[in-house]
Design an enzyme around this catalytic site. Structure first.
Site, PDB file in Angstrom:
ATOM      1  N   THR B 199       0.811  -1.198   0.000  1.00 61.26           N
ATOM      2  CA  THR B 199       0.000   0.000   0.000  1.00 61.26           C
ATOM      3  C   THR B 199       0.853   1.260   0.000  1.00 61.26           C
ATOM      4  OG1 THR B 199      -0.200   0.150   2.388  1.00 61.26           O
ATOM      5  CG2 THR B 199      -1.773  -1.252   1.256  1.00 61.26           C
ATOM      6  N   GLU B 280      -3.385  11.398   4.509  1.00 59.69           N
ATOM      7  CA  GLU B 280      -4.053  12.566   3.928  1.00 59.69           C
ATOM      8  C   GLU B 280      -4.942  13.240   4.971  1.00 59.69           C
ATOM      9  OE1 GLU B 280      -3.896  11.151  -0.729  1.00 59.69           O
ATOM     10  OE2 GLU B 280      -5.662  10.666   0.454  1.00 59.69           O
TER      11      GLU B 280
END
Lengths: 408, 408
Positions: B199, B280
């Site tokens: 990931t 994020e």
């Protein structure tokens, strides 16, 4: 929930006119369980002869009222019944005190309503882990009982709300051998919504006559394709419940009637969609339709992986036809997929085919679909006959606003 | 990604000084793959004798470069090797053209670097579904090769960034029989991060000497407890990869050295934590420590259900010690739990015990912990010996800002 939330832009124009259901009466009251200045307890009383069925969260940490309902549903009794629901406090993770609170409420309601305690069903929704001040509910039962009315269902829909921005109701009428039976339902729910029955509170009533086991079978079957196919945030509640009562007051037997069956599923789907449309912060209603999966279970796994992906939900909020994120979600779901047989469409616009961007892909056409209020994402796996459709909403700043507040 | 994002508040003060690793040289260039005005391709060249190991996403829709790396890792060769990485375009879901692009890049890099094509590993990160303009990369390889330098690793960390707000590096040195070996690693990743290796993109280099199969075993083992124990948004990338090279240039064999093993895991964990800290929109770094589960797998299931819950992540953003939502997540996870044996702590503050709010619960103390930058949620299931710790960040308006933008 101290503040008022703006009504969802996806809300229906108004609460529907629900038919009166013979054999059910409703009352509501502002008992001050947690909220001030609004109703927060509803009582529904069911006539003798009512069949009662239910479906409940499968959470391993489910609340005391859920466990109590599960133990009671299906019990053989022809006597009357009652449903007591409070908002503001979920009576979940409240230990021995939570069980005692359910015992106190069901005993008092049985006494007031003149029904067996084993036929009193309660639900609680709201904050988890706070002791339920159950005496505020038991103290209000006398006044509630005195004000029971056949036309109180719209008020009941309001009393069970928590972070909902609009009350939810749906109904149907069915002709059976020239006679009419009616179905009316109400629901609450807007966050902590993920498909593991019911992740919300739903109460459905009909004057049709049907055996408890047949009613239970229909309810369980339709729950799988309605309430268990919606998700707002992938979070499953500890508390939520669907209870349905068939009073039989119409004298019309619907045990084997397919029109009734279809109408019941219609009411359930309507309520499920309304819950999604009141999803916390929702600005778009999203349908994910998966076909061509190896089997229906795989189709549901893919559909939910898409529906629960934060990256897809934020892309929808941003009106971005970002189909690469759909490829990602299919890849991560764990169900069978072959990248090179996959096709994806947004509305009627095919965006990907055979593991590649569609040859006639139009970013403009896909973007135009994303600007609407109703978004459809279609995925065909190209592997078999498995299908599943689920519904969700987008992930917006509104969701953060609602849930990052101190103890919503 | 057109705009500049503010640097994460959780970023380290500065990029660390990484040791030079004998046997590895780096170069970067602004090839204009997608971004303008920044480097976007890195080349790392490995000396003959390097062992190369890897771990990769298990996505069913993984990208062409990942499939190519997986086919090559473990191949027996003592020759040199090369790693080529571009940012801006993931070369994922790009059909036959994606495979051709990998073929073109690896063939050209093999030629330029004088290594077998089977020893050229590529990664691509960025937008999904757009054809990779691979000739921009192949055209740049000559200039890249001419500028290879042993001290280029910091620039390499920058060239592989996408929505990252800071470059990520970590290192360790280990004494083995009076001699020193070094480990240096870089990573990128900040969204589409969920534990299903990797990931993200991670490259780790050491001058230690170790057989390929032993290196692979260590890398795979530590991946489980580091990169596979982090999540930002539960979304698993189609593209990401961890590649580790041991050049052997130090001449120090570490095949059975436990200090080296611990140092390697330390570097991996440091990089994994940095990815979460660049999550994020992240404003808090969150550790979820689960103990007392029936087994380690159940512990991980619970830990990830908590770490991926939007309701918990928004509560953390709002500095709300909302432990009811932790109860909810444990209930929905599907792993074994007994509500009445459960205890939960926020930092050192026990908030729940034995299925009930702790008798000495202090909302003030719990709230004080939530105001910090590093949040610890401890859960003991009270069932067995299973444990797992995972790391995540909160869910804030920043995540919506970044991902609801048109085609980030």
């Amino acid at each position: 929930m101290g503040k008022s939330l703006a009504v969802s832009p996806l809300a229906p124009a108004r609460f529907p006119d629900l038919p009166v259901i013979d054999g059910v009466t409703f009352a509501t009251i502002a008992a001050g369980v947690r909220y001030q200045g609004r109703t927060d307890v509803m009582l529904a009383k069911l006539a003798p002869g009512s069949a009662v069925a239910g479906a409940f969260t499968r959470s391993a940490t489910r609340a005391a009222p859920v466990l109590d309902c599960q133990a009671k549903i299906g019990g053989a009794s022809n006597e009357g019944a009652a449903i007591v629901v409070n908002s503001g406090n979920a009576n979940a993770f409240t230990g021995r005190g939570g069980i005692d609170a359910v015992e106190a409420i069901t005993a008092a309601a049985a006494e007031v309503c003149g029904v067996p305690q084993a036929r009193v069903f309660t639900s609680s929704t709201g904050v988890i882990g706070e002791p339920l001040p159950h005496e505020r509910i038991t103290d209000a039962l006398g006044e509630l009982h005195a004000s029971l009315s056949p036309s109180g269902i719209a008020d009941a829909a309001k009393a069970i709300m928590t972070t909902d921005t609009f009350p939810k109701g749906a109904s149907a009428t069915v002709e059976v051998d020239g006679r009419t039976v009616s179905i009316a339902g109400i629901a609450k729910g807007s966050g902590m919504i993920a498909p593991d029955m019911a992740t919300m509170l739903v109460y459905i009533f009909t004057d049709a006559q049907i055996d408890q086991d047949k009613l239970q079978h229909r309810l369980s079957t339709h729950t799988e394709s309605t309430f268990n196919c919606i998700t707002v945030d992938s979070d499953t509640s500890t508390s939520d419940a669907l209870i349905m009562a068939a009073t039989g007051a119409s004298g019309v037997d619907v045990s084997d009637n397919e029109d009734f069956d279809a109408a019941l599923r219609g009411v359930m789907l309507d309520l499920a969609h309304q819950v999604v449309k009141d999803g916390e912060g929702a600005s778009k209603f999203v349908e994910i339709a998966v076909t061509g999966a190896s089997n229906d279970d795989d189709a549901k796994t893919h559909a939910l992986a898409i529906a629960n992906s934060p990256l897809i939900k934020t892309a929808i909020a941003g009106e971005d036809p970002n189909w690469g994120r759909v490829v990602m979600a299919i890849g991560k779901s764990g169900a069978a997929a072959d990248r090179d047989r996959l096709s994806i469409r947004f509305g009627d616009v095919e965006v990907a085919r055979d593991g590649w961007r569609s040859p006639d892909y139009s970013e403009e056409a896909a973007a135009a679909h994303m600007q609407g209020e109703n978004i459809v994402i279609g995925v065909d796996l190209g592997l078999g006959e498995g299908t599943c459709t689920v519904w969700t909403c987008d992930l917006t700043h509104g969701y953060i606003d609602i849930n990052a507040d101190y103890r919503s």
